[in-house]
Design an enzyme around this catalytic site. Sequence first.
Site, PDB file in Angstrom:
ATOM      1  N   GLY A  95       0.823  -1.219   0.000  1.00 51.59           N
ATOM      2  CA  GLY A  95       0.000   0.000   0.000  1.00 51.59           C
ATOM      3  C   GLY A  95       0.854   1.265   0.000  1.00 51.59           C
ATOM      4  O   GLY A  95       1.109   1.830  -1.039  1.00 51.59           O
ATOM      5  N   SER A 192       4.647  -5.398  -3.933  1.00 58.50           N
ATOM      6  CA  SER A 192       4.450  -3.966  -3.989  1.00 58.50           C
ATOM      7  C   SER A 192       5.157  -3.273  -2.818  1.00 58.50           C
ATOM      8  O   SER A 192       6.356  -3.437  -2.635  1.00 58.50           O
ATOM      9  CB  SER A 192       2.948  -3.653  -4.027  1.00 58.50           C
ATOM     10  OG  SER A 192       2.723  -2.326  -4.420  1.00 58.50           O
ATOM     11  N   TYR A 193       4.409  -2.511  -1.997  1.00 57.27           N
ATOM     12  CA  TYR A 193       5.054  -1.837  -0.862  1.00 57.27           C
ATOM     13  C   TYR A 193       5.555  -2.824   0.188  1.00 57.27           C
ATOM     14  O   TYR A 193       6.329  -2.447   1.080  1.00 57.27           O
ATOM     15  CB  TYR A 193       4.106  -0.816  -0.221  1.00 57.27           C
ATOM     16  CG  TYR A 193       4.838   0.196   0.645  1.00 57.27           C
ATOM     17  CD1 TYR A 193       5.481   1.287   0.062  1.00 57.27           C
ATOM     18  CD2 TYR A 193       4.919   0.045   2.016  1.00 57.27           C
ATOM     19  CE1 TYR A 193       6.178   2.203   0.833  1.00 57.27           C
ATOM     20  CE2 TYR A 193       5.610   0.957   2.800  1.00 57.27           C
ATOM     21  CZ  TYR A 193       6.241   2.037   2.206  1.00 57.27           C
ATOM     22  OH  TYR A 193       6.941   2.936   2.971  1.00 57.27           O
ATOM     23  N   ASP A 412       3.267  -5.223 -15.647  1.00 55.47           N
ATOM     24  CA  ASP A 412       2.963  -4.252 -14.598  1.00 55.47           C
ATOM     25  C   ASP A 412       3.650  -2.932 -14.905  1.00 55.47           C
ATOM     26  O   ASP A 412       4.860  -2.898 -15.139  1.00 55.47           O
ATOM     27  CB  ASP A 412       3.451  -4.796 -13.247  1.00 55.47           C
ATOM     28  CG  ASP A 412       3.277  -3.793 -12.115  1.00 55.47           C
ATOM     29  OD1 ASP A 412       2.347  -2.960 -12.193  1.00 55.47           O
ATOM     30  OD2 ASP A 412       4.067  -3.850 -11.151  1.00 55.47           O
ATOM     31  N   HIS A 464       0.776  -6.617 -11.894  1.00 56.96           N
ATOM     32  CA  HIS A 464       1.322  -6.283 -10.582  1.00 56.96           C
ATOM     33  C   HIS A 464       1.093  -7.403  -9.570  1.00 56.96           C
ATOM     34  O   HIS A 464       1.962  -7.712  -8.758  1.00 56.96           O
ATOM     35  CB  HIS A 464       0.670  -4.987 -10.095  1.00 56.96           C
ATOM     36  CG  HIS A 464       1.286  -4.395  -8.869  1.00 56.96           C
ATOM     37  ND1 HIS A 464       2.566  -3.889  -8.845  1.00 56.96           N
ATOM     38  CD2 HIS A 464       0.793  -4.227  -7.609  1.00 56.96           C
ATOM     39  CE1 HIS A 464       2.830  -3.415  -7.636  1.00 56.96           C
ATOM     40  NE2 HIS A 464       1.777  -3.615  -6.878  1.00 56.96           N
TER      41      HIS A 464
END
Length: 497
Positions: A95, A192-193, A412, A464
């Site tokens: 996030g 991701s994060y 992505d 992603h």
Amino acid sequence: MALWFSVISFNIVVLVLLLLGNEGVCSSSGLEKEVVAEQEADRVYGLPGQPVVKFKQYAGYITVNESHGRALFYWFFEATHKPEEKPLLLWLNGGPGCSSIGYGEAEELGPFFPQNSSEPKLKLNPYSWNKAANLLFLESPAGVGFSYTNTSSDIKALGDTITAIDSHIFITKWFQRFPQFRSHDFYISGESYAGHYVPQLSELIFDNNRDPSKEDYIKFKGFMIGNALLDDETDQKGMVDYAWDHAVISDGVYHNITSNCDFRFANLTDEGLSKECNDALKKYFDVYKIIDMYSLYTPMCFTNTNSTNTRERDTPKVVKGVAPHTFSKFDMWHQIPASGYDPCASDYTAAYLNRPEVQEALHANVTKISYRWTHCSDQINTWQGSPQSMLPILKKLIAGGIRVWVFSGDTDGRIPVTSTRLTLRKLGLRIVQDWTPWYTSRQVGGWTIEYDGLTFVTVRGAGHQVPTFRPKQALQLIRHFLLNKKLPEQPIKQGPF
């Protein structure tokens, strides 16, 4: 005489067992009765609309800060076969502020996927990662999903550091609740994060494990991260290069960004960005209002539903202080991803997890929080501390013998394969085996580079959220990672993987 002695011995054994049972010391499984009771309280025997399964599942809360009333929500699935022999894998979404249950479990790699239905309905995922491991999902930090705090100031203090500390406290306490898994090899994965979350949590566990005699010692073996935010400079440069190379932006926009934006200076304030750089980046992000940044070649979701997740996609919000510091100033950087083959899957997940009967079955929302469950938290608007690079931690853990794999879906645009390749080049590791194809059955699944201490894997045709777009390849990937085994370099005519 011998018979009499045997009868007396048998009676003594029975008496001892009865006394132990009355004192509540042990259960028949060898666990303390208090532990068994805690596990039983978290046991999920069936969810609304759930297909029948043979594996056990548990869900509930672990308190990570008693004085603040801060508790994190988890959902755990035992492996489909021989869970007592399988490793334990923790999955984290990023996030920051997004749910590992909403994305990871319900739309990527968990056993159950919510369906579009007027009644609650779950579909069994044939490529669930609990075919390879005992699978644990965590909603972190507090304020994400069903995780909560009773101290409102906690939300404003959130950042990378507190997220790592709370996650470490969570996993040590989770092992106290499930001590039968303490002896299992432990791994972490995410995307991701979570390129920040996973290495930072790994470092805490690694440092704590320097004393193997500690009660909270964890058999931590390695981590695997996908499409991961790892280095501000290369992540941002790679995004722009990827967009130009995939015909997303014009030559003019590309030239204006590369001429006017210097991503080495990641802490620029709004005033610090030149007008030319700011204007060029706006044109770059405008393109991703009409196509999905997270998966260039799949359709957007256009429904008339009133789900909270649709509104999130339409009106993304800025989380101040999050890396990369230049791109994070633009709303579209915070756009929420659509999902793979059905771009509206997130709408089904939000509808399902907001059903009171579902929350009751999951032992979730026990404090009756005042807001609806969402994929990415509306409560988190600031982020305190987001390092510009994870490379120092990666170097430390690689030197410490921790297994590290990095994977990247190659369609992505958010944290593209171009960014990751630039980042790994910056890491400066020696190449052991260069660009090599790997196969799923007879088809090329992607390419690999084996570095000295790190394996990089691309997944062909994945966005992603790799397990969403290429579920069979993703399961193959996690199986080989856990076995520390190379992916097949030749076509396979038969066999599962």
